[in-house]
Motif scaffolding. Structure first.
Motif, PDB file in Angstrom:
ATOM      1  N   LEU A 309      77.988 -16.310  26.009  1.00 13.85           N
ATOM      2  CA  LEU A 309      78.575 -16.522  24.687  1.00 13.85           C
ATOM      3  C   LEU A 309      78.428 -17.964  24.224  1.00 13.85           C
ATOM      4  O   LEU A 309      78.185 -18.221  23.034  1.00 13.85           O
ATOM      5  CB  LEU A 309      80.057 -16.124  24.696  1.00 13.85           C
ATOM      6  CG  LEU A 309      80.332 -14.629  24.893  1.00 13.85           C
ATOM      7  CD1 LEU A 309      81.825 -14.366  25.005  1.00 13.85           C
ATOM      8  CD2 LEU A 309      79.744 -13.817  23.749  1.00 13.85           C
ATOM      9  N   PHE A 310      78.551 -18.924  25.147  1.00 14.68           N
ATOM     10  CA  PHE A 310      78.330 -20.319  24.759  1.00 14.68           C
ATOM     11  C   PHE A 310      76.888 -20.522  24.308  1.00 14.68           C
ATOM     12  O   PHE A 310      76.611 -21.362  23.447  1.00 14.68           O
ATOM     13  CB  PHE A 310      78.671 -21.257  25.914  1.00 14.68           C
ATOM     14  CG  PHE A 310      80.147 -21.499  26.082  1.00 14.68           C
ATOM     15  CD1 PHE A 310      80.915 -21.954  25.018  1.00 14.68           C
ATOM     16  CD2 PHE A 310      80.771 -21.273  27.296  1.00 14.68           C
ATOM     17  CE1 PHE A 310      82.277 -22.175  25.158  1.00 14.68           C
ATOM     18  CE2 PHE A 310      82.133 -21.496  27.451  1.00 14.68           C
ATOM     19  CZ  PHE A 310      82.886 -21.944  26.377  1.00 14.68           C
ATOM     20  N   GLY A 311      75.976 -19.756  24.877  1.00 16.31           N
ATOM     21  CA  GLY A 311      74.589 -19.819  24.428  1.00 16.31           C
ATOM     22  C   GLY A 311      74.429 -19.378  22.986  1.00 16.31           C
ATOM     23  O   GLY A 311      73.571 -19.889  22.251  1.00 16.31           O
ATOM     24  N   LEU A 312      75.253 -18.413  22.540  1.00 11.02           N
ATOM     25  CA  LEU A 312      75.204 -17.954  21.155  1.00 11.02           C
ATOM     26  C   LEU A 312      75.546 -19.066  20.175  1.00 11.02           C
ATOM     27  O   LEU A 312      75.081 -19.080  19.035  1.00 11.02           O
ATOM     28  CB  LEU A 312      76.191 -16.798  20.939  1.00 11.02           C
ATOM     29  CG  LEU A 312      75.845 -15.434  21.522  1.00 11.02           C
ATOM     30  CD1 LEU A 312      77.010 -14.478  21.301  1.00 11.02           C
ATOM     31  CD2 LEU A 312      74.577 -14.873  20.885  1.00 11.02           C
ATOM     32  N   PHE A 313      76.373 -20.016  20.628  1.00 12.54           N
ATOM     33  CA  PHE A 313      76.845 -21.073  19.735  1.00 12.54           C
ATOM     34  C   PHE A 313      76.093 -22.382  19.917  1.00 12.54           C
ATOM     35  O   PHE A 313      76.561 -23.438  19.495  1.00 12.54           O
ATOM     36  CB  PHE A 313      78.345 -21.284  19.933  1.00 12.54           C
ATOM     37  CG  PHE A 313      79.166 -20.064  19.626  1.00 12.54           C
ATOM     38  CD1 PHE A 313      79.209 -19.540  18.343  1.00 12.54           C
ATOM     39  CD2 PHE A 313      79.873 -19.414  20.630  1.00 12.54           C
ATOM     40  CE1 PHE A 313      79.952 -18.409  18.058  1.00 12.54           C
ATOM     41  CE2 PHE A 313      80.621 -18.279  20.350  1.00 12.54           C
ATOM     42  CZ  PHE A 313      80.653 -17.774  19.062  1.00 12.54           C
ATOM     43  N   ILE A 315      74.671 -23.905  22.902  1.00  9.22           N
ATOM     44  CA  ILE A 315      74.571 -24.665  24.153  1.00  9.22           C
ATOM     45  C   ILE A 315      73.349 -24.190  24.923  1.00  9.22           C
ATOM     46  O   ILE A 315      73.210 -23.003  25.216  1.00  9.22           O
ATOM     47  CB  ILE A 315      75.846 -24.503  25.010  1.00  9.22           C
ATOM     48  CG1 ILE A 315      77.019 -25.162  24.281  1.00  9.22           C
ATOM     49  CG2 ILE A 315      75.659 -25.111  26.388  1.00  9.22           C
ATOM     50  CD1 ILE A 315      78.318 -25.105  25.046  1.00  9.22           C
ATOM     51  N   LYS A 316      72.465 -25.112  25.245  1.00  8.63           N
ATOM     52  CA  LYS A 316      71.216 -24.785  25.929  1.00  8.63           C
ATOM     53  C   LYS A 316      71.261 -25.326  27.358  1.00  8.63           C
ATOM     54  O   LYS A 316      71.950 -26.299  27.652  1.00  8.63           O
ATOM     55  CB  LYS A 316      70.029 -25.396  25.183  1.00  8.63           C
ATOM     56  CG  LYS A 316      69.961 -25.033  23.700  1.00  8.63           C
ATOM     57  CD  LYS A 316      69.834 -23.532  23.490  1.00  8.63           C
ATOM     58  CE  LYS A 316      69.753 -23.198  21.989  1.00  8.63           C
ATOM     59  NZ  LYS A 316      69.716 -21.734  21.753  1.00  8.63           N
ATOM     60  N   GLY A 317      70.487 -24.704  28.235  1.00 11.99           N
ATOM     61  CA  GLY A 317      70.401 -25.168  29.620  1.00 11.99           C
ATOM     62  C   GLY A 317      71.477 -24.545  30.483  1.00 11.99           C
ATOM     63  O   GLY A 317      72.656 -24.534  30.113  1.00 11.99           O
ATOM     64  N   GLN A 318      71.090 -23.989  31.644  1.00 14.90           N
ATOM     65  CA  GLN A 318      72.034 -23.275  32.490  1.00 14.90           C
ATOM     66  C   GLN A 318      73.154 -24.177  33.017  1.00 14.90           C
ATOM     67  O   GLN A 318      74.324 -23.800  33.020  1.00 14.90           O
ATOM     68  CB  GLN A 318      71.281 -22.627  33.664  1.00 14.90           C
ATOM     69  CG  GLN A 318      72.128 -21.757  34.563  1.00 14.90           C
ATOM     70  CD  GLN A 318      72.715 -20.560  33.843  1.00 14.90           C
ATOM     71  OE1 GLN A 318      72.304 -20.230  32.744  1.00 14.90           O
ATOM     72  NE2 GLN A 318      73.691 -19.924  34.452  1.00 14.90           N
ATOM     73  N   SER A 319      72.805 -25.390  33.455  1.00 23.07           N
ATOM     74  CA  SER A 319      73.816 -26.291  34.000  1.00 23.07           C
ATOM     75  C   SER A 319      74.852 -26.657  32.948  1.00 23.07           C
ATOM     76  O   SER A 319      76.047 -26.705  33.222  1.00 23.07           O
ATOM     77  CB  SER A 319      73.161 -27.557  34.557  1.00 23.07           C
ATOM     78  OG  SER A 319      74.140 -28.443  35.064  1.00 23.07           O
ATOM     79  N   GLN A 320      74.380 -26.926  31.710  1.00 21.58           N
ATOM     80  CA  GLN A 320      75.295 -27.281  30.633  1.00 21.58           C
ATOM     81  C   GLN A 320      76.210 -26.101  30.286  1.00 21.58           C
ATOM     82  O   GLN A 320      77.401 -26.281  30.028  1.00 21.58           O
ATOM     83  CB  GLN A 320      74.509 -27.716  29.394  1.00 21.58           C
ATOM     84  CG  GLN A 320      75.385 -28.325  28.306  1.00 21.58           C
ATOM     85  CD  GLN A 320      74.572 -28.845  27.134  1.00 21.58           C
ATOM     86  OE1 GLN A 320      73.340 -28.787  27.144  1.00 21.58           O
ATOM     87  NE2 GLN A 320      75.251 -29.339  26.116  1.00 21.58           N
ATOM     88  N   LYS A 321      75.648 -24.869  30.291  1.00 23.95           N
ATOM     89  CA  LYS A 321      76.456 -23.686  30.034  1.00 23.95           C
ATOM     90  C   LYS A 321      77.549 -23.524  31.088  1.00 23.95           C
ATOM     91  O   LYS A 321      78.708 -23.236  30.781  1.00 23.95           O
ATOM     92  CB  LYS A 321      75.582 -22.426  30.012  1.00 23.95           C
ATOM     93  CG  LYS A 321      74.679 -22.289  28.798  1.00 23.95           C
ATOM     94  CD  LYS A 321      73.893 -20.999  28.904  1.00 23.95           C
ATOM     95  CE  LYS A 321      72.890 -20.859  27.773  1.00 23.95           C
ATOM     96  NZ  LYS A 321      72.079 -19.627  27.908  1.00 23.95           N
TER      97      LYS A 321
END
Length: 513
Positions: A309-313, A315-321
């Motif tokens: 869901l954070f990716g939808l808004f 936020i890129k990159g697995q570590s950052q998510k």
């Protein structure tokens, strides 16, 4: 007994034995939280994805979504029979020994899961974990509600819901840390964080050695003298203390009155009594509706699928998510703690729930509007400053969704189950409500992955509008039907759920303790 002396008085009621109860039963809520936090990020780890072919090319989008939801929901599926096992064990061996076998099942399932070599073993391990974790949802609110003094019952039962977010926070941060220090090619990246569950179960098992059996269970077993001594040790008072005698006498009187109607009953008989009595049907209908509205309002799905869901808004990159998700868990834990310690008993159940639901509705509405306006934009348009700023606001609103849930439904849902049924059918009633609770969790967990699909489904924007509507409906139903039980004895609160009386909280009217 109001004003500045309230807090000191309540702290005096928190004895060593009650602290042990909070550590063993209250912190058993971390079992579900650890699983939710760990599995939410585990299924997003490349090492786990590769090992169990979660993104295999031969799978369609819907098949991938189903495989993902099967893994995440398997603990919920195991929790369904777990709730029934909790009833049978609690009636036969007591609530305390039932909690101990929950810990052993949780450890066994965790060992099977972390040693998995194929998807079938993953399902089996997580199902057995669910058998143990699911029982905590019955025995913890039940036990804490039965042993707590009325003045701090909300706080003690609230520790169960609060600890769920402690578990989520620990799970999120452990997965994030492992993703930084352990390469994607190694299975240790998800196995080491998952092992935390074995340690936690061991700590619960150890703390249970310092707990007392529930006095009300001892009354059901025809042992009122043992109940007096157990309650005296729990409250750090003499068994001859008038308050101890009154509490046990009230429980024994209600039990005797109920047994005059029908003799001792088993699970099937208890269900017949629950569904065959008008007052019980009122309780079940209200509690079932409230549990359903709470689960389908969305925050648990937001927790389970937070990285996606954070990716939808934006936020890129697995570590950052994963890091953003970990902070999300910490925020929810902090506000769940505030709710349990400072709001539920002081402000009252109803007002605390209203505050949480209003925050939840506002935050979900913002995210729904954001997805409606910006989800159709192209990649270049999404990099514009206005869109990025709106996306940051949407991420902040996801955090507020967690805040609203932690303040409101998170703790109230367990209090409702603990306070709504009379002693004779309490274990059966709480088991039934917990069964319904888990069924709704399975439904929303499996449905969310499909609801979020861009084609032939609700899409992300439709999903968030659905969550908004359910949150608003929950606010209206709670305002109309939920009774205020703060400061009331456990034998009083169950009557309020059948009569529909909206008693005032201790801060709205004088209550004699």
């Amino acid at each position: 007994m109001h004003g500045s002396n309230d807090g000191f008085f309540l702290l005096k009621r928190l004895t060593f034995k009650l602290i042990c109860a909070a550590l063993c039963f209250g912190f058993s809520g971390a079992a579900r939280g650890l699983d939710s936090g760990l599995i939410a990020s585990t299924v997003a780890e490349q090492s786990f994805i590769n090992q169990f072919n979660l993104e295999a090319e031969y799978l369609s989008a819907s098949q991938k979504a189903n495989r993902l939801s099967n893994i995440t929901s398997m603990v919920h599926i195991g929790s369904l029979p777990g709730a029934i096992i909790a009833f049978m064990c609690s009636e036969r061996i007591g609530i305390l020994w039932t909690a101990r076998q929950c810990c052993l099942l949780w450890i066994l399932g965790s060992v099977i899961f972390i040693t998995s070599h194929n998807l079938g073993q993953v399902y089996a391990g997580r199902f057995i974990m669910g058998l143990g974790i699911g029982q905590f949802g019955v025995v913890a609110p039940l036990y804490l509600g039965e042993v707590a003094p009325r003045e701090i019952r909300g706080m003690l039962v609230g520790t169960y819901g609060m600890s769920e977010y402690l578990g989520i926070m620990i799970g999120y941060f452990s997965i994030w840390g492992a993703s930084i220090h352990i390469p994607n090619s190694s299975a240790k990246q998800w196995i080491i964080p998952q092992s935390i569950q074995i340690v936690w179960a061991g700590l619960l098992l150890f703390s249970s050695l310092f707990c007392e059996e529930s006095p009300r269970f001892l009354c059901r077993q025809g042992r009122p003298k043992a109940a007096l001594h157990a309650l005296g040790r729990l409250w750090n008072l003499s068994p001859l203390d008038p308050g101890v005698h009154l509490e046990v006498a009230n429980a024994q009187m209600q039990l005797d009155l109920e047994r005059q109607v029908t003799p001792k009953i088993r699970f099937i008989g208890a269900l017949k009594e629950l569904f065959g009595t008008k007052s019980h049907l009122k309780r079940i209908a209200l509690v079932f509706v409230l549990q359903c509205l709470g689960e389908w309002s969305g925050p648990n799905s937001v927790t389970t699928y937070a990285p996606e869901l954070f990716g939808l808004f934006g936020i890129k990159g697995q570590s950052q998510k994963l890091f953003t998700t970990a902070i999300f868990g910490a925020v929810k834990f902090a506000f769940a703690l505030i709710s349990a310690l400072f709001l539920i008993d002081f402000l009252g159940r109803r007002k605390t729930l209203y505050i949480g639901l209003m925050i939840q509705v506002i935050a979900l509405t913002y995210d729904s509007i954001f997805l409606t306006i910006f989800s159709s934009l192209s990649g270049d348009s999404q990099q514009e400053p206005a869109v990025r700023h709106a996306g940051i606001g949407a991420i902040a609103m996801i955090y507020l969704v967690g805040v609203g849930w932690a303040l409101g439904w998170n703790s109230i849902q367990y209090l409702i189950a603990a306070e709504s049924f009379p002693l004779r059918v309490r274990i059966a009633g709480v088991s039934l409500v917990t069964l319904w609770h888990y069924a709704n969790r399975i439904g929303i967990s499996k449905a969310t992955t499909v609801m979020l699909l861009e084609h032939d489904s609700l899409t992300p924007k439709g999903t968030f509008w659905f969550f908004t509507g359910m949150s608003l409906l929950g606010l209206l139903v709670a305002w109309r039907f939920l009774p205020e039980t703060s400061g009331k004895g456990l034998e009083e609160t169950n009557e309020m759920y059948s009569s529909g009386r909206h008693a005032k909280s201790p801060h709205e009217a004088q209550v004699d303790f």
